[in-house]
Design an enzyme around this catalytic site. Sequence first.
Site, PDB file in Angstrom:
ATOM      1  N   GLU A  61      16.634 -41.384  18.549  1.00 51.92           N
ATOM      2  CA  GLU A  61      17.708 -40.665  19.252  1.00 51.92           C
ATOM      3  C   GLU A  61      18.492 -41.598  20.165  1.00 51.92           C
ATOM      4  O   GLU A  61      19.716 -41.500  20.278  1.00 51.92           O
ATOM      5  CB  GLU A  61      17.106 -39.521  20.073  1.00 51.92           C
ATOM      6  CG  GLU A  61      16.512 -38.430  19.207  1.00 51.92           C
ATOM      7  CD  GLU A  61      15.707 -37.429  20.030  1.00 51.92           C
ATOM      8  OE1 GLU A  61      16.007 -36.237  19.942  1.00 51.92           O
ATOM      9  OE2 GLU A  61      14.783 -37.850  20.760  1.00 51.92           O
ATOM     10  N   HIS A  84      24.808 -33.569   0.087  1.00 54.88           N
ATOM     11  CA  HIS A  84      25.056 -32.397   0.962  1.00 54.88           C
ATOM     12  C   HIS A  84      23.780 -31.952   1.673  1.00 54.88           C
ATOM     13  O   HIS A  84      23.641 -30.778   2.008  1.00 54.88           O
ATOM     14  CB  HIS A  84      25.642 -31.204   0.194  1.00 54.88           C
ATOM     15  CG  HIS A  84      26.734 -31.584  -0.756  1.00 54.88           C
ATOM     16  ND1 HIS A  84      28.057 -31.611  -0.400  1.00 54.88           N
ATOM     17  CD2 HIS A  84      26.689 -31.986  -2.057  1.00 54.88           C
ATOM     18  CE1 HIS A  84      28.795 -31.997  -1.442  1.00 54.88           C
ATOM     19  NE2 HIS A  84      27.977 -32.239  -2.458  1.00 54.88           N
ATOM     20  N   LYS A 133       4.093 -31.994  21.991  1.00 54.37           N
ATOM     21  CA  LYS A 133       5.297 -32.700  21.537  1.00 54.37           C
ATOM     22  C   LYS A 133       5.118 -34.186  21.281  1.00 54.37           C
ATOM     23  O   LYS A 133       4.420 -34.872  22.001  1.00 54.37           O
ATOM     24  CB  LYS A 133       6.407 -32.518  22.580  1.00 54.37           C
ATOM     25  CG  LYS A 133       6.901 -31.091  22.671  1.00 54.37           C
ATOM     26  CD  LYS A 133       7.868 -30.752  21.567  1.00 54.37           C
ATOM     27  CE  LYS A 133       9.251 -31.126  22.040  1.00 54.37           C
ATOM     28  NZ  LYS A 133      10.244 -30.920  21.006  1.00 54.37           N
ATOM     29  N   SER A 166       6.208 -34.540  26.034  1.00 56.04           N
ATOM     30  CA  SER A 166       6.956 -33.652  26.913  1.00 56.04           C
ATOM     31  C   SER A 166       6.128 -33.386  28.163  1.00 56.04           C
ATOM     32  O   SER A 166       4.898 -33.345  28.105  1.00 56.04           O
ATOM     33  CB  SER A 166       7.239 -32.334  26.184  1.00 56.04           C
ATOM     34  OG  SER A 166       7.425 -31.285  27.110  1.00 56.04           O
TER      35      SER A 166
END
Length: 455
Positions: free
Chosen positions: A289, A155, A282, A276
């Site tokens: 992804e 979980h 970043k 970024s």
Amino acid sequence: MKLWGGRFAKPTAKDFEAFSSSIDVDAKLWAVDLKTSIAHARMLSQQGIIGKEDGEKIIQGLHQIHEEISNQKWTFDPKAEDIHGEIEKRLFELIGPAAKKVHTARSRNDQVATDTRLYLSEAIRDLLQDLRSVQAEILKQAKDHTTTILPGMTHLQHAQPVSLAHHLMAYYWMFQRDSKRLQESLPRILSLPLGSAALAGTGFPIDRQMTAKEIGFQKVSENSLDAVSDRDFVIEFLSDASMIMMHLSRLCEELILWSTPEFAFVELGDEVTTGSSIMPQKKNPDVAELIRGRVGRVYGALMGALTMMKALPLSYNRDMQEDKIHLFEGLETVQSCLQMMKLTLETCQWNKEKMMKSLKADFSNATDLADDLVLKGLSFREAHEIVGQVVQACVQAKKGLEDLTLPELQKFHSLFDLESLKKMNHQQVMSLRLSEGGTAPSQVERQIQMAEKNH
Ligand code: ARG
């Protein structure tokens, strides 16, 4: 010039020609198309269906086309109907009238099904290599981390400590099943449609066994109607590919989560991350992804192929031309995603200290405290209840089980002793999970050895 022009009085509409053309997709089949045509011509000649001389000319011509395409001396007309017609047209330009005999006892229906099967079988062999490379990287890293511990989750909550090696090896076995599935599909793929002709077989005395042997197929198809209209093998492959993508997406999700500052269990390499344009600090896990995002392409291809085939009457229907769009989309996506995963794993840095730190006061040693009472004679239910109370008290006092003193612990049960406290060490908790397939280093080493034996 069309392969089927004789029947028609008026030309095809230009727009429809563009609409129906598949060469932008099926051009990829050129090499397998040449291979299957060479085998077919050899068989026709051997059986005396075409003359030896014509057979020789055809085979020579097809070899020459292979050479021309390989060296970019000849390219297809991008507006042509499909690659099969384009190759036959080139053969005619090269060898003249003998070229018109290569299509004896053959239809594009059995030809395209054969080409696609051969192409896929070759692609699967490459894909198996890609899977193996990812697995090899996992194995390599697992070997270095049998004692590196981190919280195992259920979980997404801390459950029990596990080793990083154990966690990584879980993915090894997923990819192992993927690899098995693909291997097991090969005999089904390598069933030869060629010789089924349009749909009903042919009256020419062909030798299908010979053709199968020439191309490296394992058997010939049993039913000509089925052979020209069966695309199960495409759907089966896309289902196997979907499973690989699903596995990759789970690994990606963990890498994304673990590379956040909150976790910081891993830092992905500069090679596979991006920055970024506005936020100078970043470092984004784009590779993971993108792989996760591309799952949609492969699931989409599977759904596309299933839907395309739904309720199609026997036998060949032009709908089936769409199969290759889905097949190549799935194939190329899964292939590049596996290659990127290998690079991602090769370039990542594990942060052992962060993993260790996250175990502090996380109660992932609670099961072991309950087990301790069980060893001292309590039933597991009683022990569970008592340790639950200990945890509750610790949460309030903002400390972990490992921070308790013996008198504090004994307030909950007199059977607790110094041994019980010693057992609260996370490293030891992990090391004691000695059951087969458990996370103890000795078990994980055994797992790694088993994996290496099959690898
Ligand atoms: N381009 C077609 C395909 O990929 C080849 C078969 C065409 N057959 C036909 N009868 N129109 O399916």
